[in-house]
Write a protein that holds these residues in place. Structure first.
Motif, PDB file in Angstrom:
ATOM      1  N   ASP A   1     -25.743 -42.847  13.046  1.00  0.00           N
ATOM      2  CA  ASP A   1     -24.832 -43.933  12.669  1.00  0.00           C
ATOM      3  C   ASP A   1     -23.787 -43.450  11.669  1.00  0.00           C
ATOM      4  O   ASP A   1     -24.035 -42.534  10.872  1.00  0.00           O
ATOM      5  N   LEU A   2     -22.623 -44.094  11.710  1.00  0.00           N
ATOM      6  CA  LEU A   2     -21.574 -43.833  10.728  1.00  0.00           C
ATOM      7  C   LEU A   2     -21.991 -44.414   9.379  1.00  0.00           C
ATOM      8  O   LEU A   2     -22.757 -45.379   9.320  1.00  0.00           O
TER       9      LEU A   2
ATOM     10  N   ASP B   1     -13.388 -42.526   8.069  1.00  0.00           N
ATOM     11  CA  ASP B   1     -13.517 -43.815   7.401  1.00  0.00           C
ATOM     12  C   ASP B   1     -14.660 -44.595   8.056  1.00  0.00           C
ATOM     13  O   ASP B   1     -15.339 -44.092   8.952  1.00  0.00           O
ATOM     14  N   ALA B   2     -14.877 -45.830   7.643  1.00  0.00           N
ATOM     15  CA  ALA B   2     -15.994 -46.636   8.153  1.00  0.00           C
ATOM     16  C   ALA B   2     -15.885 -46.903   9.652  1.00  0.00           C
ATOM     17  O   ALA B   2     -16.890 -47.128  10.313  1.00  0.00           O
ATOM     18  N   ASP B   3     -14.664 -46.853  10.200  1.00  0.00           N
ATOM     19  CA  ASP B   3     -14.450 -47.084  11.627  1.00  0.00           C
ATOM     20  C   ASP B   3     -14.525 -45.811  12.463  1.00  0.00           C
ATOM     21  O   ASP B   3     -14.368 -45.852  13.672  1.00  0.00           O
ATOM     22  N   GLY B   4     -14.719 -44.655  11.811  1.00  0.00           N
ATOM     23  CA  GLY B   4     -14.827 -43.395  12.531  1.00  0.00           C
ATOM     24  C   GLY B   4     -13.515 -42.656  12.724  1.00  0.00           C
ATOM     25  O   GLY B   4     -13.468 -41.653  13.421  1.00  0.00           O
ATOM     26  N   ARG B   5     -12.428 -43.128  12.097  1.00  0.00           N
ATOM     27  CA  ARG B   5     -11.137 -42.436  12.192  1.00  0.00           C
ATOM     28  C   ARG B   5     -11.116 -41.233  11.257  1.00  0.00           C
ATOM     29  O   ARG B   5     -11.570 -41.309  10.119  1.00  0.00           O
TER      30      ARG B   5
ATOM     31  N   ASP C   1     -17.500 -41.677  17.245  1.00  0.00           N
ATOM     32  CA  ASP C   1     -18.437 -42.799  17.174  1.00  0.00           C
ATOM     33  C   ASP C   1     -19.853 -42.268  16.988  1.00  0.00           C
ATOM     34  O   ASP C   1     -20.101 -41.067  17.006  1.00  0.00           O
TER      35      ASP C   1
ATOM     36  N   GLU D   1     -21.534 -46.528   5.896  1.00  0.00           N
ATOM     37  CA  GLU D   1     -20.933 -47.837   5.632  1.00  0.00           C
ATOM     38  C   GLU D   1     -19.514 -47.702   5.089  1.00  0.00           C
ATOM     39  O   GLU D   1     -18.638 -48.485   5.434  1.00  0.00           O
ATOM     40  N   ARG D   2     -19.293 -46.718   4.215  1.00  0.00           N
ATOM     41  CA  ARG D   2     -17.963 -46.505   3.624  1.00  0.00           C
ATOM     42  C   ARG D   2     -17.236 -45.336   4.271  1.00  0.00           C
ATOM     43  O   ARG D   2     -16.042 -45.422   4.517  1.00  0.00           O
TER      44      ARG D   2
ATOM     45  N   ARG E   1     -10.838 -40.456  16.673  1.00  0.00           N
ATOM     46  CA  ARG E   1     -12.013 -41.190  16.227  1.00  0.00           C
ATOM     47  C   ARG E   1     -13.278 -40.531  16.740  1.00  0.00           C
ATOM     48  O   ARG E   1     -13.281 -39.917  17.789  1.00  0.00           O
TER      49      ARG E   1
END
Length: 137
Positions: free
Chosen positions: A47-48, A111-115, A40, A50-51, A38
């Motif tokens: 910032d990451l 992905d949206a979570d940073g994975r 962050d 949204e999608r 991941r």
């Protein structure tokens, strides 16, 4: 005569390696070693998305990095909620080592979570990046 045979074998092996590397360059694919990795916003410096987030590792002397920057910028502009982030590989060696970045350009699709869900080494094609974004959501 033996020297000629060795020379022909070396040329054949080098040609096969070159063709294989050329075919794999720029392909967006899943890599088992990326499972669970991941990133962050603090590591990216922004910032990451949204999608999804397109993370490009580049270096100053890399010619394909400029074309990759253009392609990823266009994709991020076309697809809502997608962000493009470029990271200088030489300035972030700890991140390069942790993510096993071996050459530039390397593109990670987060992905949206940073994975990390996809990876491409070399200059990716726009259609491949768009397809990978469909799987990141």
């Amino acid at each position: 005569m033996t020297g000629l045979v060795v020379c022909v074998l070396v040329l054949a092996a080098a040609s096969a390696y070159g063709v294989l590397r050329q075919r794999r360059s720029g392909r967006v694919r899943v890599r088992g070693r990326d499972d669970g990795k991941r990133l962050d916003a603090a590591e990216l410096g922004t910032d990451l998305g949204e999608r999804a987030t397109l993370v490009q590792f580049s270096s100053a002397f890399c010619a394909p990095c400029r074309a990759t920057r253009r392609i990823l910028g266009e994709v991020a502009g076309m697809v809502p909620g997608v962000t493009h982030v470029e990271i200088d590989a030489e300035a972030h060696l700890d991140l390069v080592r942790r993510l096993e970045i071996l050459r530039t350009p390397t593109v990670l699709v987060l992905d949206a979570d940073g994975r990390v869900v996809r990876r491409a080494t070399g200059q990716p094609r726009k259609a491949d990046v768009i397809a990978a974004l469909g799987e990141a959501v």
